[in-house]
Scaffold this active site. Sequence first.
Site, mmCIF file in Angstrom:
data_model
loop_
_atom_site.group_PDB
_atom_site.id
_atom_site.type_symbol
_atom_site.label_atom_id
_atom_site.label_comp_id
_atom_site.label_asym_id
_atom_site.label_seq_id
_atom_site.Cartn_x
_atom_site.Cartn_y
_atom_site.Cartn_z
ATOM 1 N N HIS A 293 0.785 -1.228 0.000
ATOM 2 C CA HIS A 293 0.000 0.000 0.000
ATOM 3 C C HIS A 293 0.823 1.287 0.000
ATOM 4 O O HIS A 293 0.291 2.343 -0.298
ATOM 5 C CB HIS A 293 -0.918 0.035 1.227
ATOM 6 C CG HIS A 293 -0.193 0.379 2.496
ATOM 7 N ND1 HIS A 293 0.533 -0.539 3.200
ATOM 8 C CD2 HIS A 293 -0.065 1.554 3.166
ATOM 9 C CE1 HIS A 293 1.055 0.042 4.260
ATOM 10 N NE2 HIS A 293 0.733 1.304 4.264
ATOM 11 N N ARG A 294 2.109 1.222 0.331
ATOM 12 C CA ARG A 294 2.871 2.468 0.491
ATOM 13 C C ARG A 294 3.025 3.207 -0.835
ATOM 14 O O ARG A 294 3.160 2.593 -1.896
ATOM 15 C CB ARG A 294 4.245 2.185 1.098
ATOM 16 C CG ARG A 294 4.172 1.863 2.580
ATOM 17 C CD ARG A 294 5.533 1.970 3.230
ATOM 18 N NE ARG A 294 5.468 1.595 4.641
ATOM 19 C CZ ARG A 294 5.340 2.454 5.634
ATOM 20 N NH1 ARG A 294 5.257 3.750 5.374
ATOM 21 N NH2 ARG A 294 5.295 2.038 6.890
#
Length: 347
Positions: free
Chosen positions: A206-207
């Site tokens: 998700h980063r």
Amino acid sequence: MKKIATIIGARPQFIKAAPLSFEFANSSEMQEICIHTGQHFDENMSGIFFRELGLPKPAYQLDIHGGPHGQMTGRMMEAIEAILIENRPDAVLVYGDTNSTLAGGLSAVKLHIPVIHVEAGLRSFNRRMPEEINRVLVDHVSSVLLCPTSAAVENLKAEGITAGVHQVGDLMYDATLKMTPVAAKHSRIMEVLSLEPKRYGVATLHRAENTDSPEALRKAMEFLMHLSEQVPLVLPLHPRTRQALVRAGIAVTEDRLKLIDPVGYFDMHVLLSNASIVATDSGGVQKEAYFHRVPCVTLRSETEWVETIDNGWNRLWHQEEYQPRREIQEYGTGDSAKRILEILKSA
């Protein structure tokens, strides 16, 4: 009675807040006012965590999410400032490294309200990460810095911060010890996904550094697809990552890499505890993998949780081998929330 305003907004913060909120609720000396920014807002990323972790309903629900970092942080600061002026807490407590953390810390310090930072001192030393900027800035405006590890204490010392620094262990470990038996009792995720213990892996992605660029996202997904040739992977997909995959035109063959919607706390811990390997770019999931004694691969070029690397439970994705495996003592014994409460009573 000492009044503490707690700022939370994202999944990892809900987990960290649960053990400490329980201690606040049972203290005759402390009152907590919970402010939820809404940074994570949908049912799978927010509501289910409050129910499963037993978190009280926030006193304020701001519903602020989306938009560029500056816009989101500015909107949060405007709303938080008004709440702090109205309530005049004795201190503001923030967790971790999100935009909610930065907004809470800056709003408080500009009103001359002391800031308490849980997970102070963590450093990836990658200033291109928004999270790194957030944590550094909040550390430098905080009066009480609650560090999970000795490495975090040393990082602060190297930046000239020694006053108000305490090593307290890890609140996520408190939550894991308390909630894992409850999760095993209530979750049916293994049956729903037809999984057998230790015959699959879990991935999260998700980063921004892995999802904002199509090239970076393609590289990360290629790594996961390669890993899935060795062991089938379950990937609970963050909404932002799902949208990025569509924008980049990246198709995923789901015979070995199974994409599912985000899952709640109970389901995630059952998935992690029964996995044979974890691959993630999440700081929290790196630790949770260790809490369940599952080897981890971090989909980044560095990690703030260096002790997971040094003790052989984690490796960066460009590394081939793990260090010799040892137990990690620094996360505590599940008493971090009690230790923090005692520090705050006298702060």
